[in-house]
Write a protein that holds these residues in place. Structure first.
Motif, PDB file in Angstrom:
ATOM      1  N   PRO A 115       0.824  -1.207   0.000  1.00 45.82           N
ATOM      2  CA  PRO A 115       0.000   0.000   0.000  1.00 45.82           C
ATOM      3  C   PRO A 115       0.862   1.263   0.000  1.00 45.82           C
ATOM      4  O   PRO A 115       1.963   1.273   0.582  1.00 45.82           O
ATOM      5  CB  PRO A 115      -0.805  -0.114   1.292  1.00 45.82           C
ATOM      6  CG  PRO A 115      -0.021  -1.026   2.172  1.00 45.82           C
ATOM      7  CD  PRO A 115       0.756  -1.939   1.262  1.00 45.82           C
ATOM      8  N   LEU A 116       0.392   2.295  -0.712  1.00 48.05           N
ATOM      9  CA  LEU A 116       1.120   3.569  -0.787  1.00 48.05           C
ATOM     10  C   LEU A 116       0.197   4.696  -0.341  1.00 48.05           C
ATOM     11  O   LEU A 116      -1.032   4.562  -0.397  1.00 48.05           O
ATOM     12  CB  LEU A 116       1.598   3.793  -2.226  1.00 48.05           C
ATOM     13  CG  LEU A 116       2.724   2.855  -2.681  1.00 48.05           C
ATOM     14  CD1 LEU A 116       2.960   2.996  -4.189  1.00 48.05           C
ATOM     15  CD2 LEU A 116       4.018   3.142  -1.919  1.00 48.05           C
ATOM     16  N   PRO A 117       0.754   5.829   0.090  1.00 46.40           N
ATOM     17  CA  PRO A 117      -0.094   6.938   0.518  1.00 46.40           C
ATOM     18  C   PRO A 117      -0.887   7.487  -0.659  1.00 46.40           C
ATOM     19  O   PRO A 117      -0.452   7.364  -1.818  1.00 46.40           O
ATOM     20  CB  PRO A 117       0.907   7.975   1.054  1.00 46.40           C
ATOM     21  CG  PRO A 117       2.241   7.539   0.611  1.00 46.40           C
ATOM     22  CD  PRO A 117       2.184   6.104   0.284  1.00 46.40           C
ATOM     23  N   PRO A 118      -2.053   8.116  -0.400  1.00 43.60           N
ATOM     24  CA  PRO A 118      -2.835   8.706  -1.476  1.00 43.60           C
ATOM     25  C   PRO A 118      -2.149   9.956  -2.022  1.00 43.60           C
ATOM     26  O   PRO A 118      -1.218  10.495  -1.390  1.00 43.60           O
ATOM     27  CB  PRO A 118      -4.155   9.072  -0.778  1.00 43.60           C
ATOM     28  CG  PRO A 118      -3.798   9.220   0.662  1.00 43.60           C
ATOM     29  CD  PRO A 118      -2.658   8.276   0.917  1.00 43.60           C
ATOM     30  N   GLY A 119      -2.564  10.360  -3.226  1.00 41.80           N
ATOM     31  CA  GLY A 119      -2.129  11.655  -3.743  1.00 41.80           C
ATOM     32  C   GLY A 119      -0.817  11.643  -4.487  1.00 41.80           C
ATOM     33  O   GLY A 119      -0.330  12.690  -4.924  1.00 41.80           O
ATOM     34  N   LEU A 120      -0.226  10.461  -4.679  1.00 39.01           N
ATOM     35  CA  LEU A 120       1.018  10.409  -5.450  1.00 39.01           C
ATOM     36  C   LEU A 120       0.687  10.559  -6.931  1.00 39.01           C
ATOM     37  O   LEU A 120      -0.393  10.192  -7.388  1.00 39.01           O
ATOM     38  CB  LEU A 120       1.745   9.084  -5.199  1.00 39.01           C
ATOM     39  CG  LEU A 120       2.156   8.798  -3.743  1.00 39.01           C
ATOM     40  CD1 LEU A 120       2.788   7.409  -3.642  1.00 39.01           C
ATOM     41  CD2 LEU A 120       3.099   9.864  -3.218  1.00 39.01           C
ATOM     42  N   ARG A 125       8.394  10.614  -5.965  1.00 35.28           N
ATOM     43  CA  ARG A 125       9.317   9.778  -5.195  1.00 35.28           C
ATOM     44  C   ARG A 125       8.511   9.099  -4.091  1.00 35.28           C
ATOM     45  O   ARG A 125       7.685   9.740  -3.432  1.00 35.28           O
ATOM     46  CB  ARG A 125      10.429  10.628  -4.589  1.00 35.28           C
ATOM     47  CG  ARG A 125      11.452   9.786  -3.837  1.00 35.28           C
ATOM     48  CD  ARG A 125      12.687  10.549  -3.465  1.00 35.28           C
ATOM     49  NE  ARG A 125      13.662   9.673  -2.788  1.00 35.28           N
ATOM     50  CZ  ARG A 125      14.865  10.065  -2.414  1.00 35.28           C
ATOM     51  NH1 ARG A 125      15.250  11.317  -2.647  1.00 35.28           N
ATOM     52  NH2 ARG A 125      15.695   9.212  -1.815  1.00 35.28           N
ATOM     53  N   LEU A 126       8.714   7.820  -3.897  1.00 30.57           N
ATOM     54  CA  LEU A 126       7.976   7.078  -2.867  1.00 30.57           C
ATOM     55  C   LEU A 126       8.573   7.383  -1.497  1.00 30.57           C
ATOM     56  O   LEU A 126       9.756   7.724  -1.409  1.00 30.57           O
ATOM     57  CB  LEU A 126       8.032   5.574  -3.171  1.00 30.57           C
ATOM     58  CG  LEU A 126       7.496   5.148  -4.540  1.00 30.57           C
ATOM     59  CD1 LEU A 126       7.565   3.630  -4.693  1.00 30.57           C
ATOM     60  CD2 LEU A 126       6.080   5.660  -4.753  1.00 30.57           C
ATOM     61  N   PRO A 127       7.767   7.242  -0.441  1.00 31.80           N
ATOM     62  CA  PRO A 127       8.291   7.526   0.904  1.00 31.80           C
ATOM     63  C   PRO A 127       9.555   6.731   1.196  1.00 31.80           C
ATOM     64  O   PRO A 127      10.480   7.221   1.834  1.00 31.80           O
ATOM     65  CB  PRO A 127       7.143   7.113   1.818  1.00 31.80           C
ATOM     66  CG  PRO A 127       5.909   7.214   0.977  1.00 31.80           C
ATOM     67  CD  PRO A 127       6.332   6.878  -0.419  1.00 31.80           C
TER      68      PRO A 127
END
Ligand SMILES: N#Cc1c(N)ncnc1-c1cnn(Cc2cccc(F)c2)c1
Length: 278
Positions: A115-120, A125-127
């Protein structure tokens, strides 16, 4: 020596107990191999990969037997390697959103179950870098995302954990060295195998512009498609020809060939810190 496999731009030959991995000068854009070779591309990417293999032995052993003991016709653009029992997954690390990972994220909010944060957005760049394996599809189709659990079901939890750990560490090392020299490595694809002792061994090619997305760091703008460090001249020229992106692709003009070769030389020189002498 016996030919055993053809990829888009590479070949594998069986040579006694070993394999020969041979890189051609062919270039592929939009999944289509274009008819015009890029001189020295095969040699530049082979030597870049060998440079990485040599600097990653503290992380993981590799399959190289020799980078010089190859047939004269393949000199400089082939490696002799150990025959391994290949792990049936493409081991992909992603530090940025692009390609199939972007499409999967936009559809599901995750990539390969991560899972990735919303709004990318495209190019974000990923966290932190993530492990996003895929299955190896043999019919030339696109590989399908595989979750960590699917990998673990196939090869065991311990080996799946090692694959994730090693993939992320190789990516971090590559991204760090490239970033210090003006190149973003957005993602990279690694292949591993097991040797006769069951040891995990890094195979295939490592941290090349064909196995990874290389972006010029000074042109990075999240929110749009990023420029490819190596293939952008070809893509931009192709877009101007009206080509329908279906095979066979058009011949590449000499100026675009020359500019593209220069980009491969620049990538090699920036990352290795050595001049290309061929
Ligand atoms: N590397 C490696 C390797 C090894 N050391 N032992 C056994 N098999 C492989 C192997 C099989 N397929 N590939 C992918 C691949 C690589 C290069 C060119 C291609 F066309 C295709 C790798």
């Amino acid at each position: 020596m016996r030919h055993v496999y053809s990829g888009k731009v590479r070949e594998i030959y069986s040579d006694g107990a070993d394999l020969l991995l041979v890189a051609s000068d062919r270039v592929s854009v939009y999944d289509v191999v274009l008819p015009t070779p890029i001189p020295d591309k095969g040699a530049l990417l082979t030597q870049l990969s060998v440079w990485w293999f040599d600097r990653l032995t503290d992380v993981v052993p590799n399959h190289l037997v020799s980078a010089t003991d190859v047939p004269d016709e393949f000199a400089g653009r082939a490696v002799r390697c150990r025959r391994l029992e290949m792990v049936p997954f493409e081991c992909i690390a992603r530090g940025y959103l692009a390609g199939s990972g972007l499409r999967e994220y936009l559809a599901t909010g995750a990539i390969s179950g991560v899972p990735l944060p919303p709004g990318l957005v495209e190019g974000s760049r990923l966290p932190e870098p993530i492990f996003t394996p895929t299955t190896k599809v043999s019919d030339g189709g696109h590989d399908a995302p595989a979750t960590f659990d699917e990998v673990a079901d196939a090869v065991g939890t311990e080996l799946a954990g090692r694959l994730r750990e090693l993939t992320l560490e190789v990516y971090r090392r590559g991204a760090e060295r490239a970033s210090a020299n003006g190149i973003i490595v957005a993602d990279t694809k690694l292949e591993f195998g097991r040797d006769a002792d069951g040891e995990l061994v890094l195979a295939d090619e490592v941290l090349t512009p064909d196995s990874s997305r290389f972006w010029p760091a000074d042109e990075w703008v999240p929110g749009r498609a990023q420029h490819a460090f190596d293939k952008q001249f070809v893509r931009d020229w192709a877009a101007g020809t009206g080509w329908d992106k279906k095979p066979p692709g058009p011949e590449i003009p000499a100026d675009v060939v020359a500019a593209t070769r220069t980009r491969y030389v620049e990538a090699y020189e920036k990352i290795t810190g050595s001049h290309w002498r061929r």
